[in-house]
Design an enzyme around this catalytic site. Sequence first.
Site, mmCIF file in Angstrom:
data_model
loop_
_atom_site.group_PDB
_atom_site.id
_atom_site.type_symbol
_atom_site.label_atom_id
_atom_site.label_comp_id
_atom_site.label_asym_id
_atom_site.label_seq_id
_atom_site.Cartn_x
_atom_site.Cartn_y
_atom_site.Cartn_z
ATOM 1 N N LYS A 190 102.251 59.689 14.300
ATOM 2 C CA LYS A 190 101.246 59.856 15.361
ATOM 3 C C LYS A 190 99.831 59.778 14.783
ATOM 4 C CE LYS A 190 104.075 62.033 18.833
ATOM 5 N NZ LYS A 190 104.651 63.196 19.442
ATOM 6 N N PHE A 193 97.869 67.003 18.141
ATOM 7 C CA PHE A 193 99.049 67.829 17.909
ATOM 8 C C PHE A 193 100.287 66.962 18.107
ATOM 9 C CE2 PHE A 193 98.540 72.564 17.700
ATOM 10 C CZ PHE A 193 97.175 72.567 17.464
ATOM 11 N N LYS A 201 105.730 67.160 52.254
ATOM 12 C CA LYS A 201 106.793 67.687 51.396
ATOM 13 C C LYS A 201 108.040 66.788 51.484
ATOM 14 C CE LYS A 201 109.625 71.790 50.956
ATOM 15 N NZ LYS A 201 110.107 72.965 51.656
ATOM 16 N N ASN A 224 105.352 71.610 31.909
ATOM 17 C CA ASN A 224 106.111 72.003 30.710
ATOM 18 C C ASN A 224 105.801 73.462 30.391
ATOM 19 O OD1 ASN A 224 103.733 72.150 28.927
ATOM 20 N ND2 ASN A 224 103.612 69.977 29.415
ATOM 21 N N LYS A 235 97.655 56.877 16.473
ATOM 22 C CA LYS A 235 96.588 57.298 17.392
ATOM 23 C C LYS A 235 95.242 57.423 16.688
ATOM 24 C CE LYS A 235 99.981 59.467 20.385
ATOM 25 N NZ LYS A 235 100.109 60.176 21.634
ATOM 26 N N ASP A 290 103.750 63.328 30.034
ATOM 27 C CA ASP A 290 103.793 61.906 29.666
ATOM 28 C C ASP A 290 104.013 61.007 30.874
ATOM 29 O OD1 ASP A 290 103.370 62.124 26.892
ATOM 30 O OD2 ASP A 290 105.410 62.886 26.646
#
Length: 403
Positions: free
Chosen positions: A337, A323, A289, A210, A341, A279
């Site tokens: 969250k 976060f 490959k 990301n 969590k 995730d």
Amino acid sequence: MNVLLGVGGGIAAYKAAELARALMEGGARVQVVMTAGAQEFVQPLTFAALTGRKVITDLFSSASGDATLSSAIEHIGAAQQNDVLVVAPATADLLAKFANGLADDFLTTTYLAFTGPVILAPAMNTNMWLHQATQENMKRLRARGHRVVEPDEGHLACGMTGPGRLASPDVIASAVLAEGNRRYDLEGETILVTAGPTHEPLDPVRFLTNRSSGKMGYAIAEAARERGARVILVSGPVHIPAPRDVTLVPVRTANEMRTAVLDRLAEATIIVKSAAVADFYVSSPPNQKIKKTAARLSLELDPTPDILSELGRKKEDRLLIGFAAETENLDREARRKLEAKNCDMIVGNLVGGDTGFDSDENEVVLALRTGETLIVARASKRVIADRIFDEALRLRLALYARQ
Ligand code: PMT
């Protein structure tokens, strides 16, 4: 705050007068020391008039004007009575002397006797600044923990264009005042920070990732270290240097991050999970490959371990700060969250615009276990990091008070 302002012999010496004024406006008491070179550019009287104090001009002249005080040891007194030493402009010659411990005038002897924070604001010709000798000296001075206010780029008095111009007096003054006001309220804490993205291999040459640059997590690590904490920084692959004096644990995948975090959990008193962990991952990526044989390719992905949730179960009395990167419903998602969590705080940031991922600034909400939600306006990631710790310490007091 008492500031010792060392003025070196460069064309930018006149700007040190503006610096002295900015420091005094910020509430500092300023004692100026001028090298012989500096006095070729500016009269000591300028600084004396601005600061209301006699300027120290050489090793054998007393600033106190007291004939009974041995001026030969006055540099020790100057070193002991001041909280911060700032040198502006710091010439190539001064930097070389500091780096090598040469002490042949008041400023260089005071530097050796001074044990507090040192801020250097270099200014010189571009080639002198870029010369390997100067850069090697800078490396040694930085490694000593001195703060460097980098020279600006631009047109220099010598006719060249490039880096070497003294930074603005306001910028230098802010660095000095911030140093003087620095808090050590995280002393005794061990803070475990995760930062950056993870790379999840698809095959030996490709991976899922990301846009996380690591800037937010690295700013958190730096703020924690500057406030006196011991810092363990578990970082995914990033392209920015680690803050000095932190223990860097480089990892690549979500599974590696989980192992590193759990390995160091026992040492931590506060955990800040700013990493953008993937995730999903390919649990058994091929050894070769993937060939371009089909028009379409489907990937079978498995969920990565949710490290934050696992920490929520194992945290005991540690403060756990997670976060939440969201593109909508920020407050609601941050609070969801927090509960799901078992965190003490969730830092929620809207992503997808020009803050959050990869930018130097962020704009966040802090959802706290006490039920409060605080809005933190757009600011540099370093300012946001300090605010997170301000609120974390306040939160811990509130949680203790409830027990
Ligand atoms: O690195 P920068 O470019 O400076 O960008 C900063 C940032 C946008 C990455 C950062 O501010 C941020 O928001 N980090 C969290 C990103 C994220 O993964 O958010 P999330 O809502 O998907 O995850 C929620 C929390 O669970 C996070 O604390 C995350 O670290 C944690 N998590 C997520 C997945 C997983 N498998 N394990 C986890 O522990």
